[in-house]
Design a protein around this motif. Structure first.
Motif, short mmCIF file in Angstrom:
data_model
loop_
_atom_site.label_atom_id
_atom_site.label_comp_id
_atom_site.label_asym_id
_atom_site.label_seq_id
_atom_site.Cartn_x
_atom_site.Cartn_y
_atom_site.Cartn_z
N CYS A 86 -32.98 36.71 -21.40
CA CYS A 86 -32.35 36.16 -20.19
C CYS A 86 -30.97 35.64 -20.57
N HIS B 61 -38.17 39.55 -12.76
CA HIS B 61 -37.55 38.50 -13.58
C HIS B 61 -36.51 37.73 -12.76
N GLU B 62 -35.64 38.47 -12.06
CA GLU B 62 -34.58 37.81 -11.29
C GLU B 62 -35.15 37.04 -10.11
N HIS C 49 -36.17 33.59 -10.90
CA HIS C 49 -35.07 32.62 -10.94
C HIS C 49 -34.89 31.93 -9.59
ZN ZN Z 1 -33.06 35.53 -16.46
#
Ligand code: ZN
Length: 175
Positions: free
Chosen positions: A91, A133-134, A137
């Motif tokens: 990341c 993954h994003e 966030h």
């Molecule tokens: Zn990330």
């Protein structure tokens, strides 16, 4: 808008729930363009708005596969997930830290694109992983939260060192 900058762990914005975008306007397009710039500068394949200090539901993705375009995903939500696969992730907000994370193998995502239009995307492989993954966030979740206990313990010192090295900077910023 002043020039955006990459935010690293443990900045508090990385732990916040991002707000839904109400208007896809020029300002938002400019923000997405700047996010792409920062992503490419740092050799990333995806970037979420909280990673540039903005708590909005916006992602940019380019997994650099010939048959796939770049994506701007606004207010994304997963409507279907299938399978499970484990692979290594990193990341941009956690430099030098890597670990294996289990994710759905395929996802179907509904989102608003940069033209303000609702879209549905079916993704698999690296694209599916990058999107998940994003999207994490946007919920204040980092990939280190999803590591197995053993790996997490092995990385603990590194994560703590990162938190300490970034601490002065985040405090100066008043965050
Ligand atoms: Zn990330």
């Amino acid at each position: 808008m002043s020039k955006l900058q990459l935010v690293t762990y443990p900045a508090s914005v990385l732990r916040k729930q991002a707000s839904a975008v109400e208007n896809v306007d020029g300002e938002l397009i400019k923000m997405a363009d700047e996010m792409f710039e920062i992503m490419y500068e740092n050799a990333g394949i995806g970037l979420a708005a909280p990673q540039v200090g903005l708590s909005n539901q916006v992602l940019v993705i380019d997994v650099r596969q010939d048959d796939l375009p770049t994506y701007v995903l606004i207010n994304p939500r997963v409507i279907k997930r299938e399978g499970e696969v484990e692979a290594e992730e990193g990341c941009l907000s956690l430099p030098e830290i890597f670990g294996e994370v289990k994710r759905a193998e395929r996802v179907q995502v509904r989102y608003v694109d940069q033209n303000g239009e609702e879209q549905t995307l079916e993704a698999e492989g690296l694209l599916a992983r990058a999107i998940q993954h994003e999207m994490d966030h946007l919920n204040g979740v980092l990939f280190i939260d999803r590591l197995g206990e053993t790996r997490r313990r092995l990385l603990d010192q590194q994560i703590r060192a990162l938190a300490e090295s970034s601490d002065g900077k985040t405090r100066e910023d008043g965050r």
